[in-house]
Design a protein around this motif. Structure first.
Motif, short mmCIF file in Angstrom:
data_model
loop_
_atom_site.label_atom_id
_atom_site.label_comp_id
_atom_site.label_asym_id
_atom_site.label_seq_id
_atom_site.Cartn_x
_atom_site.Cartn_y
_atom_site.Cartn_z
N ALA A 29 -6.19 0.94 0.85
CA ALA A 29 -6.23 0.12 2.06
C ALA A 29 -7.32 -0.95 1.95
O ALA A 29 -7.09 -2.12 2.28
CB ALA A 29 -6.46 0.99 3.29
N LEU A 30 -8.48 -0.57 1.48
CA LEU A 30 -9.58 -1.53 1.37
C LEU A 30 -9.26 -2.59 0.32
O LEU A 30 -9.47 -3.79 0.56
CB LEU A 30 -10.87 -0.79 1.03
CG LEU A 30 -12.17 -1.55 1.26
CD1 LEU A 30 -12.26 -2.15 2.65
CD2 LEU A 30 -13.35 -0.64 1.02
N ASN A 31 -8.72 -2.18 -0.80
CA ASN A 31 -8.36 -3.15 -1.85
C ASN A 31 -7.29 -4.13 -1.37
O ASN A 31 -7.39 -5.33 -1.60
CB ASN A 31 -7.89 -2.44 -3.12
CG ASN A 31 -9.02 -1.73 -3.82
OD1 ASN A 31 -10.18 -2.09 -3.69
ND2 ASN A 31 -8.69 -0.69 -4.57
N LEU A 80 -14.39 -5.02 6.79
CA LEU A 80 -14.48 -6.19 5.92
C LEU A 80 -15.68 -7.07 6.28
O LEU A 80 -16.45 -7.47 5.42
CB LEU A 80 -13.19 -7.02 5.98
CG LEU A 80 -11.93 -6.34 5.48
CD1 LEU A 80 -10.72 -7.21 5.73
CD2 LEU A 80 -12.06 -5.99 4.00
N ARG A 81 -15.79 -7.40 7.55
CA ARG A 81 -16.87 -8.25 8.05
C ARG A 81 -17.37 -7.63 9.36
O ARG A 81 -17.06 -8.12 10.45
CB ARG A 81 -16.38 -9.67 8.30
CG ARG A 81 -15.71 -10.36 7.12
CD ARG A 81 -16.71 -10.84 6.09
NE ARG A 81 -16.07 -11.38 4.92
CZ ARG A 81 -15.77 -12.66 4.74
NH1 ARG A 81 -16.02 -13.54 5.67
NH2 ARG A 81 -15.19 -13.05 3.61
N PRO A 82 -18.09 -6.53 9.26
CA PRO A 82 -18.48 -5.78 10.47
C PRO A 82 -19.27 -6.61 11.48
O PRO A 82 -20.10 -7.44 11.11
CB PRO A 82 -19.35 -4.65 9.92
CG PRO A 82 -19.01 -4.56 8.48
CD PRO A 82 -18.62 -5.93 8.05
N THR A 83 -18.98 -6.37 12.72
CA THR A 83 -19.70 -7.00 13.82
C THR A 83 -19.96 -5.93 14.87
O THR A 83 -19.50 -4.81 14.74
CB THR A 83 -18.90 -8.19 14.40
OG1 THR A 83 -19.73 -8.93 15.28
CG2 THR A 83 -17.66 -7.72 15.13
N THR A 84 -20.68 -6.30 15.89
CA THR A 84 -20.96 -5.32 16.95
C THR A 84 -19.74 -5.19 17.85
O THR A 84 -18.95 -6.12 18.00
CB THR A 84 -22.19 -5.73 17.77
OG1 THR A 84 -21.99 -7.02 18.32
CG2 THR A 84 -23.45 -5.74 16.90
#
Length: 182
Positions: free
Chosen positions: A15-17, A84-88
C-alpha cells in the motif's frame, strides 16, 4: 485471529509503495508507519496518529477477523495516504480525505477484485471522494506534490490547485480545500 492480523499487516508495504507511486513520495523525516489493532475511537474503523516523528495506523480490533479483512485492508490503504505527508488532525482537508478514500478503494480493487466492501457509505467521505474524482487527472496533482517534497495536502491553496489543473477557482476546488468534517 493472529493470522488474519499478520495477513493485513502484509499489505502495508504494498500500500505504501503504491501510494508513493500514484499519489506522491512520502516525507522521509517521519519513521516508517507501524500498525496496531487497538483503535477504540468513534471515527470510522481507524485513524493515523503522529507522535513526534513516529507514524501509527490504528485499526479497530474487530476488523482483523477473517470476514472483515477486505474492509481492514481498504482502511489500511486509506490511512497510508495520511502517512505520506502527515499533518495535524485539525488541518486535514477534504482533498486529503478524498485522495485517501479513492486510494483505499483503488488498492482494495487491485487486491480483492469485485469486493463488496468497496462502497464508502459515510456522506462526508463520499462527498470528498466525489469532488476529488471530478478533478480528474490525478497524475497532475502527483507531479505537483512530488516537485514539492515538503508540501502537505493542507498547504495547497486554491491558486495552486487552479494552476495544477488549468482551471478557474470553482466550487469543487473551494470544497476540496475546506477542512474535513468528521
Amino acid at each position: 485471529m493472529k493470522d488474519a492480523k499478520n495477513e493485513i499487516l502484509g499489505y502495508l508495504d504494498g500500500a505504501l509503495n503504491l501510494a508513493e507511486k500514484v499519489i506522491c513520495k512520502r516525507d522521509m523525516s517521519f519513521n516508517y508507519p507501524k500498525v496496531n489493532f487497538d483503535y477504540t475511537g468513534d471515527i470510522g474503523g481507524g485513524q493515523m496518529c503522529v507522535r513526534d516523528n513516529n507514524l501509527e495506523i490504528q485499526i479497530k480490533e474487530g476488523l482483523s477477523y477473517e470476514n472483515q479483512k477486505g474492509l481492514a485492508v481498504r482502511l489500511l490503504a486509506h490511512e497510508v495516504v495520511h502517512c505520506l505527508r502527515p499533518t495535524t488532525f485539525d488541518k486535514i482537508n477534504r482533498l486529503e480525505e478524498g485522495i485517501a478514500t479513492w486510494f483505499g478503494e483503488y488498492f482494495l480493487e487491485k487486491n480483492f477484485p469485485g469486493s463488496d466492501v468497496n462502497d464508502v457509505d459515510d456522506f462526508n467521505y463520499k462527498s470528498a471522494l466525489d469532488d476529488f474524482k471530478m478533478l480528474g487527472r490525478k497524475e497532475l496533482l502527483s507531479a505537483y506534490m512530488n516537485s514539492k517534497p515538503e508540501l502537505k495536502f493542507s498547504d495547497i491553496t486554491p491558486t495552486s490547485l487552479c494552476e495544477i489543473y488549468g482551471t478557474k477557482n470553482n466550487d469543487i476546488i473551494r470544497n476540496l480545500l475546506m477542512r474535513f468534517s468528521y
